[in-house]
Write an enzyme that holds these catalytic residues in place. Structure first.
Site, PDB file in Angstrom:
ATOM      1  N   GLU A  58       0.887  -1.084   0.085  1.00 13.78           N
ATOM      2  CA  GLU A  58       0.057   0.063  -0.182  1.00 13.78           C
ATOM      3  C   GLU A  58       1.150   1.157  -0.020  1.00 13.78           C
ATOM      4  O   GLU A  58       1.761   1.566   0.879  1.00 13.78           O
ATOM      5  CB  GLU A  58      -0.690   0.081   1.217  1.00 13.78           C
ATOM      6  CG  GLU A  58      -1.876   1.290   1.067  1.00 13.78           C
ATOM      7  CD  GLU A  58      -2.731   1.494   2.235  1.00 13.78           C
ATOM      8  OE1 GLU A  58      -2.852   0.705   3.371  1.00 13.78           O
ATOM      9  OE2 GLU A  58      -3.552   2.381   2.261  1.00 13.78           O
ATOM     10  N   ASP A  85      -2.450  11.979  -2.438  1.00 16.01           N
ATOM     11  CA  ASP A  85      -2.350  13.584  -2.350  1.00 16.01           C
ATOM     12  C   ASP A  85      -2.721  14.099  -3.628  1.00 16.01           C
ATOM     13  O   ASP A  85      -1.858  13.693  -4.725  1.00 16.01           O
ATOM     14  CB  ASP A  85      -1.027  14.094  -1.663  1.00 16.01           C
ATOM     15  CG  ASP A  85      -0.975  13.612  -0.223  1.00 16.01           C
ATOM     16  OD1 ASP A  85      -1.804  13.731   0.411  1.00 16.01           O
ATOM     17  OD2 ASP A  85       0.213  13.260   0.153  1.00 16.01           O
ATOM     18  N   PHE A 105      -9.229   8.508   5.313  1.00 16.62           N
ATOM     19  CA  PHE A 105      -9.740   9.473   4.504  1.00 16.62           C
ATOM     20  C   PHE A 105     -11.022   8.922   3.910  1.00 16.62           C
ATOM     21  O   PHE A 105     -11.918   9.669   3.705  1.00 16.62           O
ATOM     22  CB  PHE A 105      -8.825   9.997   3.649  1.00 16.62           C
ATOM     23  CG  PHE A 105      -7.778  10.985   4.017  1.00 16.62           C
ATOM     24  CD1 PHE A 105      -6.714  10.435   4.800  1.00 16.62           C
ATOM     25  CD2 PHE A 105      -7.832  11.968   3.471  1.00 16.62           C
ATOM     26  CE1 PHE A 105      -5.854  11.553   5.234  1.00 16.62           C
ATOM     27  CE2 PHE A 105      -7.148  13.078   3.807  1.00 16.62           C
ATOM     28  CZ  PHE A 105      -6.104  12.916   4.809  1.00 16.62           C
TER      29      PHE A 105
HETATM   30  C1  LIG Z   1      -4.481  11.864   1.588  1.00 21.02           C
HETATM   31  S1  LIG Z   1      -3.136  10.948   2.701  1.00 21.02           S
HETATM   32  C2  LIG Z   1      -4.241   9.153   2.614  1.00 21.02           C
HETATM   33  C3  LIG Z   1      -3.858   8.064   3.538  1.00 21.02           C
HETATM   34  C4  LIG Z   1      -4.768   6.883   3.695  1.00 21.02           C
HETATM   35  N1  LIG Z   1      -4.426   6.265   2.255  1.00 21.02           N
HETATM   36  C5  LIG Z   1      -6.007   7.101   3.850  1.00 21.02           C
HETATM   37  O1  LIG Z   1      -6.954   6.874   2.778  1.00 21.02           O
HETATM   38  O2  LIG Z   1      -6.494   7.400   5.135  1.00 21.02           O
HETATM   39  C6  LIG Z   1      -2.013  10.447   1.560  1.00 21.02           C
HETATM   40  C7  LIG Z   1      -0.965   9.643   2.313  1.00 21.02           C
HETATM   41  O3  LIG Z   1       0.150   9.508   1.312  1.00 21.02           O
HETATM   42  C8  LIG Z   1       1.303   9.822   1.789  1.00 21.02           C
HETATM   43  N2  LIG Z   1       2.147   9.856   0.586  1.00 21.02           N
HETATM   44  C9  LIG Z   1       2.165  10.823  -0.089  1.00 21.02           C
HETATM   45  N3  LIG Z   1       2.936  10.641  -1.222  1.00 21.02           N
HETATM   46  C10 LIG Z   1       3.540   9.513  -0.973  1.00 21.02           C
HETATM   47  C11 LIG Z   1       4.691   8.720  -1.662  1.00 21.02           C
HETATM   48  N4  LIG Z   1       5.259   9.391  -2.633  1.00 21.02           N
HETATM   49  N5  LIG Z   1       5.048   7.772  -1.245  1.00 21.02           N
HETATM   50  C12 LIG Z   1       4.413   7.111   0.162  1.00 21.02           C
HETATM   51  N6  LIG Z   1       3.560   8.137   0.851  1.00 21.02           N
HETATM   52  C13 LIG Z   1       3.231   8.941   0.131  1.00 21.02           C
HETATM   53  C14 LIG Z   1       1.172  10.921   2.773  1.00 21.02           C
HETATM   54  O4  LIG Z   1       2.019  11.046   3.636  1.00 21.02           O
HETATM   55  C15 LIG Z   1      -0.198  10.363   3.172  1.00 21.02           C
HETATM   56  O5  LIG Z   1      -0.009   9.765   4.528  1.00 21.02           O
END
Ligand SMILES: C[S@@+](CC[C@H](N)C(=O)[O-])C[C@H]1O[C@@H](n2cnc3c(N)ncnc32)[C@H](O)[C@@H]1O
Length: 242
Positions: free
Chosen positions: A64, A139, A217
């Site tokens: 994930e 994101d 989220f």
């Molecule tokens: C909007 S949050 C969603 C978190 C989770 N998937 C949820 O649905 O609750 C996006 C997550 O992706 C992580 N993230 C963003 N870019 C990433 C990358 N290139 N590699 C790993 N994690 C990343 C951020 O730190 C954040 O925790």
């Protein structure tokens, strides 16, 4: 004379594996006692371990990307004990929380790595090593100048096609209509993938931890009444070697 401003690549602290956005914090307090994530948390740093050092050799493996606080990783390790879930999270604070919960669950089929998920897939994951890649509420990076930081850019089908086994899945959920359009365009037009709408329905029906649900989220956006788009893209089988 004014000193020339160094580019990010020239500064000593620049780490290409990490986000350059100010949004993410790479600081986290030192855990102790009950909230020590122990071996469930791996700090990738500049030279993260290859996949084979993080997962057992005899299990199905799924990754994930961006698990946040780890709700899906937790549910998946419970629902599918035959599968190993590796979460790759850019923000150490979230990664640590998810890893603590994994440790507290007593289950051994999951782990969280702090790294940039796309780079990790590119340089640390062997061909056909994965049964699935999950990306939930990535994101959106809405500013034009940040669009390159999105996960689902034009280079992603080749990255996913290499690491997924035949008939493996990339599962995506997003509330962002424009980003959903980008996912549908990028993976929907890729020769190695086909959208599997039956799977989009059946995976949810199987219950928490199979695909898409639950995530923090997702819960927040469902409470707000937002429309959530879910996609399952299946890796088409490789043809005979030419
Ligand atoms: C909007 S949050 C969603 C978190 C989770 N998937 C949820 O649905 O609750 C996006 C997550 O992706 C992580 N993230 C963003 N870019 C990433 C990358 N290139 N590699 C790993 N994690 C990343 C951020 O730190 C954040 O925790």
């Amino acid at each position: 004379m004014l000193a020339r401003r160094m580019s990010p690549e020239e500064t000593p602290t620049y780490n290409p594996r990490m986000h350059r956005g100010g949004k993410l914090s790479f600081r986290s307090r030192l855990p102790d006692g009950d909230d020590d994530p122990g071996a469930f948390l791996v700090m990738g740093g500049m030279d993260p371990p290859p996949l084979a050092e993080l997962v057992p050799a005899n299990m199905r493996v799924e990754i994930e990307i961006g698990p946040g606080k780890g709700a899906f990783v937790l549910a998946a390790t419970e629902a599918r004990p035959d599968t190993f879930l590796l979460g790759i999270e850019a923000a150490p604070g979230y990664a640590s929380l998810a890893a603590q919960k994994l440790r507290q669950s007593g289950r051994k089929n999951g782990r969280v790595l702090v790294d940039n998920g796309k780079i990790y897939l590119q340089d640390r994951v062997p061909d056909q090593a994965l049964d699935a890649v999950h990306v939930y509420f990535p994101d959106p990076w809405p500013k034009r100048r940040h669009k390159g930081r999105r996960f689902f850019t034009d280079d992603v089908p080749a990255v996913l096609a290499r690491v997924l086994r035949d008939h493996g899945f990339c599962y995506v959920a997003t509330d962002n209509a424009a980003y959903a359009g980008q996912v549908a365009r990028v993976l929907g037009s890729a020769a190695d993938f086909t959208r599997d709408e039956e799977r989009e329905v059946s995976a949810v029906a199987l219950g928490p931890g199979h695909a898409f649900t639950p995530t923090s989220f997702e819960r927040k956006y469902l409470e707000q009444g937002r429309v959530i788009r879910r996609y399952a893209f299946r890796r088409l089988p490789r043809g005979p070697a030419r």
